[in-house]
Scaffold this motif. Structure first.
Motif, PDB file in Angstrom:
ATOM      1  N   THR A 189      -6.027   5.746  10.567  1.00 23.66           N
ATOM      2  CA  THR A 189      -6.121   5.836   9.114  1.00 23.66           C
ATOM      3  C   THR A 189      -4.730   6.065   8.564  1.00 23.66           C
ATOM      4  O   THR A 189      -3.963   6.875   9.093  1.00 23.66           O
ATOM      5  N   ALA A 190      -4.375   5.352   7.504  1.00 24.82           N
ATOM      6  CA  ALA A 190      -3.068   5.513   6.870  1.00 24.82           C
ATOM      7  C   ALA A 190      -3.249   6.104   5.481  1.00 24.82           C
ATOM      8  O   ALA A 190      -4.080   5.643   4.705  1.00 24.82           O
ATOM      9  N   ILE A 191      -2.461   7.140   5.188  1.00 28.49           N
ATOM     10  CA  ILE A 191      -2.388   7.696   3.837  1.00 28.49           C
ATOM     11  C   ILE A 191      -1.109   7.175   3.223  1.00 28.49           C
ATOM     12  O   ILE A 191      -0.010   7.398   3.747  1.00 28.49           O
ATOM     13  N   VAL A 192      -1.222   6.468   2.119  1.00 30.64           N
ATOM     14  CA  VAL A 192      -0.053   5.868   1.485  1.00 30.64           C
ATOM     15  C   VAL A 192       0.004   6.323   0.030  1.00 30.64           C
ATOM     16  O   VAL A 192      -1.025   6.483  -0.625  1.00 30.64           O
ATOM     17  N   GLY A 193       1.216   6.535  -0.444  1.00 28.78           N
ATOM     18  CA  GLY A 193       1.398   6.949  -1.833  1.00 28.78           C
ATOM     19  C   GLY A 193       2.872   7.122  -2.119  1.00 28.78           C
ATOM     20  O   GLY A 193       3.694   7.220  -1.204  1.00 28.78           O
ATOM     21  N   PRO A 194       3.252   7.155  -3.392  1.00 25.92           N
ATOM     22  CA  PRO A 194       4.658   7.330  -3.749  1.00 25.92           C
ATOM     23  C   PRO A 194       5.149   8.733  -3.411  1.00 25.92           C
ATOM     24  O   PRO A 194       4.349   9.629  -3.114  1.00 25.92           O
ATOM     25  N   SER A 195       6.457   8.937  -3.458  1.00 26.62           N
ATOM     26  CA  SER A 195       7.034  10.253  -3.222  1.00 26.62           C
ATOM     27  C   SER A 195       6.456  11.248  -4.223  1.00 26.62           C
ATOM     28  O   SER A 195       6.327  10.947  -5.409  1.00 26.62           O
ATOM     29  N   PHE A 253       0.739  -0.566  -7.046  1.00 27.21           N
ATOM     30  CA  PHE A 253       1.397   0.181  -5.983  1.00 27.21           C
ATOM     31  C   PHE A 253       1.349  -0.555  -4.651  1.00 27.21           C
ATOM     32  O   PHE A 253       2.290  -0.502  -3.861  1.00 27.21           O
ATOM     33  N   LEU A 254       0.266  -1.277  -4.394  1.00 31.33           N
ATOM     34  CA  LEU A 254       0.071  -1.908  -3.093  1.00 31.33           C
ATOM     35  C   LEU A 254       0.798  -3.241  -2.943  1.00 31.33           C
ATOM     36  O   LEU A 254       0.793  -3.817  -1.869  1.00 31.33           O
ATOM     37  N   GLY A 255       1.403  -3.753  -4.000  1.00 30.92           N
ATOM     38  CA  GLY A 255       2.128  -5.013  -3.876  1.00 30.92           C
ATOM     39  C   GLY A 255       2.383  -5.629  -5.231  1.00 30.92           C
ATOM     40  O   GLY A 255       2.003  -5.080  -6.275  1.00 30.92           O
ATOM     41  N   GLU A 256       3.036  -6.778  -5.231  1.00 28.38           N
ATOM     42  CA  GLU A 256       3.296  -7.502  -6.468  1.00 28.38           C
ATOM     43  C   GLU A 256       1.972  -7.862  -7.144  1.00 28.38           C
ATOM     44  O   GLU A 256       1.044  -8.353  -6.507  1.00 28.38           O
TER      45      GLU A 256
END
Length: 338
Positions: free
Chosen positions: A29-35, A227-230
């Motif tokens: 599982t990946a947790i992704v998010g901005p700083s 956030f996830l792409g163009e």
């Protein structure tokens, strides 16, 4: 691992807001998010370095919320690997293992597991490349056979080519051993390519979680989409499952009420054609990236500008008039962007 209703604050600052996330056994599982989104705080809570203000951490059905980090059966691989510089590779891997497993065959097994030769056991960390150091860190984390591996931005310090190779090597090891993994990253491509499930966190809130293709193709809202792409966002009118927009009539991927909407397309869905074969557009600007060119295009008869991506077998030039047509379906959102 299950994280249920996790909230955390530093003083008056609320960092996490009621986050619930499940990491099924044997998956990544990946947790992704901005700083600053709270993803590292969530990982530190899972690891036992932080106790949540509210919520529960479960591992294999056991409540470990108050259990200290060293008693959680969790392995951790950090951004820099955190190897001991004064110890050999073999002694780094053996650190924390039962005394009878700190040498010989067990170290050789772990080195082989991460595709490093047995004689690397005698090297020092400063004699290894960045990717090799991360493999040693993974071998050390796997040595005690933890129930879950936590990966805290483990590839971010590597250059692009080495980063991809190391990520694939780590992914292969985790899958071959059936190890459950939780990765924290700010890199969207890394999250989408590495994990079986992706969780997007923004401003301390879990915005969406699911399979990578679902998260990318059907984002919960426009903020997540961007956030996830163009993202190509156009105004449109919906009727009977189709939308009329500046790129013509396009089918919808999701159910949507009739009337005015915002439409989401990805740049790769917009095909460049001969002018007579599509909607006309004027190339305003183009950025060359070797494998492809990303261009800003103003649509004919409209002030809307969009970004398109074209393989460099047919590079785009500013001032050029091109045709455009949509492949696949769009996602429709109500005017508020939700």
């Amino acid at each position: 691992m299950q994280l249920t209703g996790i909230s955390h604050r530093y003083g008056a600052h609320q960092v996490l807001h009621n986050v619930t996330l499940e990491c099924p056994a044997g998956t990544a599982t990946a947790i992704v998010g901005p700083s600053g989104s709270g993803k590292t705080t969530l990982l530190r809570t899972a690891a036992g370095f932080l106790t949540p203000s509210q919520g529960q951490v479960m591992l294999d059905g056991t409540d470990i919320t108050s259990r200290p980090a060293h008693r959680r059966s969790i392995g951790l691989v950090s951004q820099d690997g955190a190897l001991f510089p004064h110890l050999s590779v073999g002694r780094n891997i053996g650190f924390g293992l039962p005394r009878g497993q700190r040498g010989g065959s067990r170290i050789g097994e772990l080195l082989d597991l991460v595709s490093l030769p047995a004689d690397y056991a005698d090297r020092r960390p400063d004699q290894l490349s960045g990717g090799q150091r991360q493999r040693v860190a993974l071998a050390r984390a796997l040595g005690r056979r933890p129930q879950i591996i936590l990966l805290d931005e483990p590839f971010s310090a590597l250059d692009a080519g080495l980063r991809e190779r190391t990520r694939k090597a780590v992914q292969k090891v985790l899958r071959s051993t059936g190890t459950t993994a939780l990765l924290v990253t700010h890199d969207q491509d890394e999250a989408l390519s590495f994990a079986d499930s992706v969780a997007v966190i923004q401003e301390g809130t879990l915005r969406q979680a699911g399979a990578p293709e679902n998260i990318y193709n059907l984002p919960a809202d426009l903020a997540t989409a961007r956030f996830l792409g163009e993202a190509v966002v156009l105004e449109g009118q919906v009727s009977a499952g189709w939308a009329e927009c500046a790129l013509g009539r396009v089918p919808l991927r999701n159910e949507s009420p009739t009337g005015f909407v915002h439409l989401l397309l990805r740049p790769e869905q917009i095909e460049v054609t001969e002018p007579e074969q599509g909607i006309l557009g004027l190339v305003l600007d183009a950025d060359y990236f070797g494998h492809d060119t990303t261009a800003v295009v103003r649509l004919h008869g409209s002030q809307e500008e969009i970004r398109v991506r074209q393989l460099n077998t047919q590079p785009l030039e500013p001032g050029e008039t091109i045709g455009l047509r949509v492949t696949g379906a769009a996602v429709a959102y109500p005017p508020g962007g939700h």
